[in-house]
Write a protein that holds these residues in place. Structure first.
Motif, PDB file in Angstrom:
ATOM      1  N   ALA A   1       2.239  17.742  -3.361  1.00 48.95           N
ATOM      2  CA  ALA A   1       2.599  16.580  -2.532  1.00 48.95           C
ATOM      3  C   ALA A   1       1.375  15.705  -2.268  1.00 48.95           C
ATOM      4  N   LEU A   2       0.246  16.355  -1.971  1.00 51.19           N
ATOM      5  CA  LEU A   2      -0.975  15.584  -1.700  1.00 51.19           C
ATOM      6  C   LEU A   2      -1.436  14.832  -2.949  1.00 51.19           C
ATOM      7  N   SER A   3      -1.309  15.482  -4.116  1.00 49.69           N
ATOM      8  CA  SER A   3      -1.690  14.808  -5.365  1.00 49.69           C
ATOM      9  C   SER A   3      -0.818  13.590  -5.607  1.00 49.69           C
ATOM     10  N   ALA A   4       0.473  13.744  -5.326  1.00 54.01           N
ATOM     11  CA  ALA A   4       1.381  12.607  -5.510  1.00 54.01           C
ATOM     12  C   ALA A   4       0.975  11.466  -4.585  1.00 54.01           C
ATOM     13  N   ALA A   5       0.611  11.796  -3.360  1.00 51.75           N
ATOM     14  CA  ALA A   5       0.204  10.754  -2.408  1.00 51.75           C
ATOM     15  C   ALA A   5      -1.088  10.078  -2.856  1.00 51.75           C
ATOM     16  N   LEU A   6      -2.042  10.893  -3.334  1.00 49.56           N
ATOM     17  CA  LEU A   6      -3.340  10.339  -3.740  1.00 49.56           C
ATOM     18  C   LEU A   6      -3.242   9.564  -5.048  1.00 49.56           C
ATOM     19  N   ALA A   7      -2.246   9.882  -5.866  1.00 51.49           N
ATOM     20  CA  ALA A   7      -2.080   9.152  -7.118  1.00 51.49           C
ATOM     21  C   ALA A   7      -1.165   7.942  -6.924  1.00 51.49           C
ATOM     22  N   SER A   8      -0.941   7.577  -5.676  1.00 49.63           N
ATOM     23  CA  SER A   8      -0.146   6.374  -5.390  1.00 49.63           C
ATOM     24  C   SER A   8      -1.118   5.217  -5.136  1.00 49.63           C
TER      25      SER A   8
ATOM     26  N   GLU B   1      -4.282   3.135 -18.572  1.00 52.44           N
ATOM     27  CA  GLU B   1      -3.508   2.016 -18.045  1.00 52.44           C
ATOM     28  C   GLU B   1      -2.001   2.236 -18.109  1.00 52.44           C
ATOM     29  N   ALA B   2      -1.573   2.903 -19.198  1.00 54.59           N
ATOM     30  CA  ALA B   2      -0.125   3.106 -19.371  1.00 54.59           C
ATOM     31  C   ALA B   2       0.467   3.887 -18.214  1.00 54.59           C
ATOM     32  N   GLU B   3      -0.346   4.734 -17.596  1.00 55.97           N
ATOM     33  CA  GLU B   3       0.124   5.512 -16.442  1.00 55.97           C
ATOM     34  C   GLU B   3      -0.170   4.794 -15.125  1.00 55.97           C
ATOM     35  N   GLY B   4      -0.650   3.567 -15.225  1.00 59.32           N
ATOM     36  CA  GLY B   4      -0.899   2.788 -14.015  1.00 59.32           C
ATOM     37  C   GLY B   4      -2.242   3.062 -13.361  1.00 59.32           C
ATOM     38  N   PHE B   5      -3.176   3.680 -14.085  1.00 56.97           N
ATOM     39  CA  PHE B   5      -4.495   3.994 -13.520  1.00 56.97           C
ATOM     40  C   PHE B   5      -5.560   3.055 -14.066  1.00 56.97           C
ATOM     41  N   PHE B   6      -6.730   3.068 -13.435  1.00 55.84           N
ATOM     42  CA  PHE B   6      -7.862   2.294 -13.943  1.00 55.84           C
ATOM     43  C   PHE B   6      -9.171   2.955 -13.544  1.00 55.84           C
ATOM     44  N   TYR B   7     -10.240   2.554 -14.245  1.00 55.16           N
ATOM     45  CA  TYR B   7     -11.597   2.986 -13.903  1.00 55.16           C
ATOM     46  C   TYR B   7     -12.253   1.798 -13.207  1.00 55.16           C
ATOM     47  N   ALA B   8     -12.747   2.017 -11.980  1.00 55.86           N
ATOM     48  CA  ALA B   8     -13.067   0.891 -11.103  1.00 55.86           C
ATOM     49  C   ALA B   8     -14.286   0.031 -11.476  1.00 55.86           C
TER      50      ALA B   8
ATOM     51  N   ARG C   1     -13.940   9.282 -12.206  1.00 59.33           N
ATOM     52  CA  ARG C   1     -12.802   9.228 -11.283  1.00 59.33           C
ATOM     53  C   ARG C   1     -11.907   8.061 -11.687  1.00 59.33           C
ATOM     54  N   ILE C   2     -10.620   8.304 -11.790  1.00 56.91           N
ATOM     55  CA  ILE C   2      -9.701   7.195 -12.044  1.00 56.91           C
ATOM     56  C   ILE C   2      -8.813   6.994 -10.826  1.00 56.91           C
ATOM     57  N   LEU C   3      -8.363   5.777 -10.648  1.00 54.46           N
ATOM     58  CA  LEU C   3      -7.570   5.426  -9.464  1.00 54.46           C
ATOM     59  C   LEU C   3      -6.275   4.754  -9.893  1.00 54.46           C
ATOM     60  N   LYS C   4      -5.284   4.886  -9.040  1.00 56.78           N
ATOM     61  CA  LYS C   4      -4.028   4.183  -9.303  1.00 56.78           C
ATOM     62  C   LYS C   4      -4.255   2.699  -9.050  1.00 56.78           C
ATOM     63  N   LYS C   5      -3.736   1.891  -9.952  1.00 59.12           N
ATOM     64  CA  LYS C   5      -3.884   0.450  -9.765  1.00 59.12           C
ATOM     65  C   LYS C   5      -3.157  -0.004  -8.510  1.00 59.12           C
ATOM     66  N   PRO C   6      -3.742  -0.939  -7.789  1.00 60.98           N
ATOM     67  CA  PRO C   6      -3.016  -1.485  -6.636  1.00 60.98           C
ATOM     68  C   PRO C   6      -1.751  -2.188  -7.120  1.00 60.98           C
ATOM     69  N   GLU C   7      -0.813  -2.372  -6.188  1.00 69.40           N
ATOM     70  CA  GLU C   7       0.457  -2.988  -6.588  1.00 69.40           C
ATOM     71  C   GLU C   7       0.258  -4.403  -7.108  1.00 69.40           C
ATOM     72  N   GLY C   8      -0.694  -5.079  -6.536  1.00 71.86           N
ATOM     73  CA  GLY C   8      -0.966  -6.441  -6.985  1.00 71.86           C
ATOM     74  C   GLY C   8      -2.298  -6.901  -6.441  1.00 71.86           C
ATOM     75  N   ALA C   9      -2.763  -8.043  -6.927  1.00 71.37           N
ATOM     76  CA  ALA C   9      -4.014  -8.629  -6.434  1.00 71.37           C
ATOM     77  C   ALA C   9      -3.877 -10.138  -6.537  1.00 71.37           C
ATOM     78  N   ARG C  10      -4.497 -10.834  -5.616  1.00 77.62           N
ATOM     79  CA  ARG C  10      -4.417 -12.290  -5.691  1.00 77.62           C
ATOM     80  C   ARG C  10      -5.715 -12.896  -5.151  1.00 77.62           C
TER      81      ARG C  10
END
Lengths: 399, 487
Positions: free
Chosen positions: A201-208, B137-144, B225-234
Motif C-alpha cells: 500500500a505504501l509503495s502504491a502511495a509513493l508511486a503516485s 516514461e511509459a509507466e509514467g515515471f521520470f528521472y528528475a 531514483r525515479i519519480l512518478k510524473k506530476p499530473e500536469g505542469a504549467r
C-alpha cells in the motif's frame, strides 16, 4: 576526565591541535543525546560544543539558514517557524529511544545523519546540508560548500561530514536549505494490514503523483491494531484533493481513515520519527536500510528465528527492529539477512556488553573499508576524534 | 591554446606509447582501443572547444570488467586517465592531456534493472540523461535532474559534475537523486557503493564521489531514483521593467510559501535572442522575464498560479501570461532551453555558471552591467532564479585578436564577484580546467588540502583527470610525486 569547552571555532581549533600533539583521544559532545550511538569510544577527554551556539545566517527568501554546531534544534525550528518555514529532513529526537537527556543539537543531528519520515520526499539530513565548517584532526579550520543551494565548486565534503559521527572532523557550523512550512497536512490511515500488504500500500502511495511525504507502518499494540500511515502536506486545496485521490487509490487495501486533526496527525509522525513504539520498551534496537519491497519477507524470516517487533518508515525502506538483549542481539543473523538483499543494519541501542560484542555499523567490503580508513587517517592522522566509533575492531569481525 | 596551462606530458609515458597501446588492446579487445590521430580527433576536446589536445589513445570499453582491465594497464604504466561521458562538459572536464588514455563510456548504454515499486532504475553510465527518462516514461515515471544538454549528456558526466537543471528547486540535483554507483578504481578494482536503498552504511562515499569530476574512479553503473510524473505542469510568463523588480518578485514568491518547480530568469538581450530563435512568444520590450512553472492537477495548478499572480501583481509586471496549452508550454521551455544555441547564432560566447545568494541579485546584475561596459563586451543573462544559479553569456568575436582573452578575464571577474557576495564559482557545470585557477578565490589552502586528501585516498598516484579542479601549483607536489614514482 579532562574537558574542553571552547567558546568559539578558533579556540576549538587550538584545543584540537593541542590534543593532536598529545595524541589525546577526544569524545565529541554536542547536546549529549546520542552518545550511545556507534561503537564504544575509548576517549581520555571530552570536547564540548556547548559554547558554539547561535544562528549565523537566515535568509527566508533564499531558503537558507546557518547555525553553529552546538545550537539546539529547537532554537532553529523556532526561528524558522516564525517565518513560516522548517527544516525539510525532520530531524528525530532520540532521547526517549536512547534514554538520554540533554538537548538535541544541529551538529549532532548532522554528525549522526538523522533524518525523519519526510526524507523519502524532501531528502535526508545530508541533502539539506549545503555548507559546513569543521576543524580537522590537525586543528586546521576547513570550509566546504557554502550558503547557496547549487554549488559544485570542488568536492562535496559536506556529504562526507554528514553521518561521519565526528570521526573526520569537529563540525562547527552548518548551513541548510530549508522549505516553506506547509499550510496544512493530513494523514491517511489503513488499519490491520499485515506487513506485506502494508508495504504494498505504501509503495502504491509513493508511486503516485501526489507528493506523499510520510509513509510508515506501525506495529500492532494489540492483534489487528497495526496502522499504515500516509502523509500529504501543502496548501489546503492540494491536500484535500490529494487525500481524496489517495483514498481511491488505496481503497483496495481496506477501509481508509483520513485525519486532519493537527494533534492526532502530529502525534502519529512524531511517534514514527522518534520510534516512540520502542522508547519505553526493553530490548536492543536496530535500524535497517533496504529495498522496501524486500523488507516484509526479510522481517518475517528473522521473526521465525527471534522475538522481534518492527516499525517501518520511508515506505518500508527503513525498518526499526526491537529484539531481545541477548548475546549479540541477533547481529549475525540480521546482518547476513540484510546484506543478502543489498542493504545495511546499524545497532542503535543495546547494553554495553552487546555493544562491545557486536559492531554498530554493517561491516564494509575490504575495498570500501580501505578507502574509508584512508580518508579517516588523512583527516584525523593522530586518531583523536571519537576513536573506534565507526571502526570495526578485529575481534568483532566474526560477529 | 589560450591561457590555460596544462602539465607537460610525461616523457616516460610518451616513449612507451606503442607498448601501452598494445597492452590496452590485449586487455580490452583490439576494436575497443583507438590511437590513430584521425580517429581520436573527436576526443580532443569537450564542449569547451577553445581547448583541445590529442590523447595518447582512446578506449571505448563495453563492460565494467573491460574498464577494470584498462585501468589496471593504465595504473601499471603510470598513464594518466581522462574519463569521458558524452563530452558535453562546458568546463573542460574531459579535456585530454597528450600522455593520457581517454576512457569513454559511450558503449555502456544499457538499462540493467527497473523497479517501479521500489522506484529506482539501474543503468550503465553511458546512457544519456534523457534516455533514462525515456526508459521509464511509459509507466509514467521520470528521472528528475534535467541539465540543458540532457539530450546528449551521459549519466557518467552527470555524476562526475553533480549536474543540476531547471527543476532542482523542487527535485534537487544529481546527488539528491543518486542512490548508488559501481565505481572502478584506478587500480582496476570494481566496488559497489550504495544501492537501491536509503543512506550509506558508513561514510557517505557516494556523496563525495558525486561531483568529484572523474578524479576518484570511473563510474560504470548508477542506481537512480525515479519519480512518478506530476499530473500536469504549467508555466506562467512575467515581464518586468527592471531586473531588480523581477528579483524582488522571486523572493516574495518564495516567502509566500509557494515552491514552484522552476523559476527561470532572462534579461533583455537574452529574451530577444531566444525569441528570435525559438519564437516562444516572449515579450521583447521588457527588461526581465520570469518563467515560473508549477505542477499538479489542473485545480492545484490554478490555485498555485493564483497565489503567484497575487504576489507578482504587487511588483506591477508589464506582462503576466499563463500558458494555455501544452504546445505553448513546450514553446516557452524551448525558448529557454535554446538560450545557448540562440546566442551562438549571434556571436561566439562563453557561458559562466556562478551561484549567488538571491538577495544579492540586484547588486550583481548592476555590477555585471558596469563590468560589461568596462570590457566593451555584451553580456546576456539567463539563470535559475529560485536557486541563484547565474548563467551570464559573454559575447565575443573569436576572430578578433584579443577578444577571447578579454572575454575570459571578464568571466573570471564575474565569478570572483559571485564569490565576494557569498556565492560560488560554479553551480552546476563543474570546475574542470575552466575555473581551476579561480579556486583560490573561494577556498583557502586548508580548504583545498582537505579536498585533495580525499582524492589521495581514492587515487594516491593522482592519475585520474589529474590537471583539473585544483590550481596547477596546488596539486603540483601530488602530481609530481606520482610521476617520479611511475618512473
Amino acid at each position: 576526565m579532562e574537558t574542553f569547552a571552547p567558546a568559539d571555532e578558533a579556540e576549538l581549533a587550538t584545543m584540537v591541535a593541542g590534543a593532536a600533539r598529545r595524541a589525546l583521544p577526544l569524545r565529541i559532545r554536542g547536546g549529549g543525546t546520542r552518545l550511545s550511538v556507534g561503537n564504544p569510544v575509548a576517549a581520555k577527554a571530552e570536547l564540548r560544543l556547548s559554547g558554539l551556539t547561535g544562528i549565523t545566517l537566515y535568509e527566508p527568501a533564499a531558503l537558507t539558514i546557518g547555525a553553529r554546531a552546538g545550537t539546539p534544534i529547537a532554537e532553529i525550528e523556532a526561528a524558522l517557524a516564525a517565518e513560516g518555514q522548517h527544516l525539510p529532513f525532520e530531524p528525530a529526537d532520540w532521547r526517549r529511544l536512547l534514554g538520554s537527556e540533554g538537548e538535541p543539537t544541529i551538529g549532532g543531528a548532522i554528525a549522526c545523519g538523522v533524518s525523519g519520515p519526510r526524507r523519502i520526499q524532501a531528502g535526508s539530513a545530508r541533502d539539506a546540508a549545503i555548507g559546513v565548517r569543521f576543524v580537522d584532526g590537525t586543528g586546521a579550520i576547513v570550509r566546504n560548500g557554502g550558503r547557496v543551494m547549487k554549488n559544485v565548486t570542488g568536492y562535496d565534503l559536506v556529504k562526507l561530514m554528514c553521518g561521519a559521527h565526528g570521526t573526520l572532523g569537529v563540525l562547527t557550523e552548518i548551513v541548510f536549505k530549508i522549505l516553506p512550512r506547509p499550510e496544512t497536512a493530513s494523514t491517511l490511515v489503513l488499519h490491520g494490514l499485515d506487513d506485506a500488504r502494508a508495504i504494498a500500500a505504501l509503495s502504491a502511495a509513493l508511486a503516485s503523483p501526489f507528493d506523499v511525504n510520510g509513509a510508515a507502518h506501525l506495529p500492532e499494540d494489540r492483534p489487528g491494531q497495526a496502522r499504515t500511515c500516509v502523509r500529504v502536506e501543502g496548501f489546503e486545496t492540494s491536500v484535500r484533493y490529494r487525500m481524496e485521490r489517495l483514498r481511491a487509490l488505496l481503497a483496495p487495501f481496506g477501509e481508509v481513515e483520513i485525519t486532519s486533526d493537527e494533534q492526532t496527525h502530529r502525534g502519529i509522525w512524531r511517534s514514527v520519527r522518534d520510534v516512540e513504539a520502542f522508547g519505553a520498551r526493553e530490548g536492543a534496537v536496530w535500524k535497517m536500510s533496504l529495498r522496501p519491497s524486500l523488507a516484509p519477507a526479510l522481517v518475517a524470516g528473522l521473526r521465525a528465528e527471534m522475538d522481534l517487533d518492527a516499525v517501518y518508515d520511508w515506505g518500508g525502506g527503513l525498518v526499526w527492529l526491537l529484539v531481545p538483549q541477548a548475546a549479540e542481539a541477533g547481529a549475525s543473523r540480521i546482518r547476513n539477512a540484510v546484506s543478502a538483499v543489498g542493504g545495511h543494519a546499524t545497532l542503535i541501542r543495546a547494553t554495553p556488553e552487546i555493544r562491545r560484542a557486536a559492531p554498530a555499523f554493517q561491516p564494509e567490503s575490504p575495498a570500501i573499508a580501505a578507502i574509508s580508513q584512508g580518508i579517516r587517517a588523512r583527516f584525523d592522522p593522530a586518531g583523536i576524534f571519537n576513536p573506534g566509533l565507526m571502526t570495526v575492531r578485529s575481534d568483532q569481525q566474526a560477529a | 591554446m589560450h591561457r590555460i596551462e596544462m602539465p607537460t606530458p610525461d616523457p616516460q609515458v610518451l616513449s612507451r606509447r606503442a607498448e601501452i597501446i598494445a597492452a590496452l588492446r590485449a586487455a580490452a579487445g583490439t576494436g575497443d582501443v583507438i590511437s590513430d590521430p584521425a580517429e581520436t580527433l573527436a576526443y580532443e576536446c569537450d564542449a569547451l572547444t577553445a581547448y583541445r589536445c590529442p590523447p595518447l589513445a582512446v578506449a571505448l570499453p563495453r563492460s565494467t570488467q573491460e574498464v577494470a582491465a584498462i585501468l589496471k594497464v593504465c595504473s601499471s604504466f603510470g598513464v594518466p586517465v581522462v574519463p569521458r561521458g558524452s563530452g558535453t562538459s562546458l568546463a573542460g572536464g574531459a579535456l585530454p592531456t597528450a600522455d593520457c588514455v581517454v576512457i569513454g563510456v559511450s558503449r555502456l548504454n544499457r538499462v540493467l534493472e527497473v523497479d517501479y515499486g521500489d522506484r529506482f532504475i539501474r543503468v550503465q553510465s553511458g546512457m544519456t540523461n534523457l534516455s533514462v527518462t525515456a526508459a521509464v516514461e511509459a509507466e509514467g515515471f521520470f528521472y528528475a535532474p534535467d541539465p540543458s544538454s540532457q539530450l546528449a549528456c551521459a549519466i557518467a558526466g552527470n555524476v562526475a559534475m553533480n549536474s543540476g537543471g531547471a527543476h532542482c528547486l523542487k527535485y534537487g540535483v544529481t546527488t539528491n537523486n543518486l542512490l548508488g554507483v559501481t565505481l572502478v578504481t584506478i587500480e582496476g578494482e570494481i566496488i559497489e557503493i550504495g544501492g537501491p536503498f536509503c543512506d550509506p552504511a558508513g561514510y557517505d562515499l557516494l556523496g563525495v564521489i558525486c561531483g568529484s569530476e572523474g578524479q576518484f574512479g570511473i563510474v560504470t553503473e548508477a542506481v537512480l531514483r525515479i519519480l512518478k510524473k506530476p499530473e500536469g505542469a504549467r508555466p506562467i510568463l512575467m515581464g518586468f521593467d527592471a531586473s531588480e523588480t523581477a528579483g524582488a518578485c522571486v523572493a516574495d514568491i518564495i516567502k509566500a510559501g509557494v515552491l514552484p518547480v522552476a523559476m527561470e530568469f532572462m534579461d533583455g538581450p537574452a529574451i530577444v535572442a531566444c525569441e528570435n530563435f525559438a519564437h516562444a512568444g516572449y515579450p521583447t520590450d521588457v527588461e526581465a522575464l520570469l518563467i515560473v512553472e508549477v505542477e499538479g492537477s489542473p485545480q492545484e495548478i490554478d490555485d498555485q498560479l493564483a497565489r503567484i499572480r497575487q504576489v507578482a501583481t504587487r511588483h506591477s509586471p508589464r506582462v503576466m501570461r499563463e500558458s494555455e496549452s501544452a504546445l505553448q508550454s513546450d514553446l516557452i521551455w524551448k525558448g529557454r532551453k535554446a538560450a545557448f544555441g540562440a546566442m551562438g547564432q549571434i556571436a561566439d560566447y562563453m557561458c559562466m555558471d556562478g551561484t549567488i545568494p538571491i538577495s544579492q541579485l540586484p547588486f550583481v546584475l548592476r555590477r555585471m552591467g558596469e563590468m560589461a561596459k568596462e570590457y566593451g563586451l555584451a553580456v546576456a543573462n539567463v539563470f535559475h532564479a529560485g536557486d541563484g544559479n547565474l548563467h551570464p553569456l559573454i559575447l565575443f568575436d573569436a576572430n578578433k585578436p584579443g577578444d577571447q582573452d578579454k572575454c575570459e578575464a571578464f568571466g573570471s571577474d564575474i565569478l570572483r564577484l559571485c564569490v565576494e557576495v557569498g556565492g560560488c564559482l560554479t553551480g552546476e557545470h563543474g570546475v574542470g580546467i575552466e575555473k581551476r585557477d579561480l579556486m583560490v578565490h573561494q577556498f583557502t589552502a586548508d580548504d583545498m588540502e582537505a579536498q585533495m586528501r580525499v582524492k589521495d585516498a581514492f587515487d594516491p598516484a593522482w592519475l585520474l583527470n589529474p590537471a583539473k579542479v585544483f590550481p596547477m601549483e596546488t596539486s603540483h607536489s601530488r602530481r609530481h610525486a606520482n610521476r617520479s614514482r611511475a618512473a
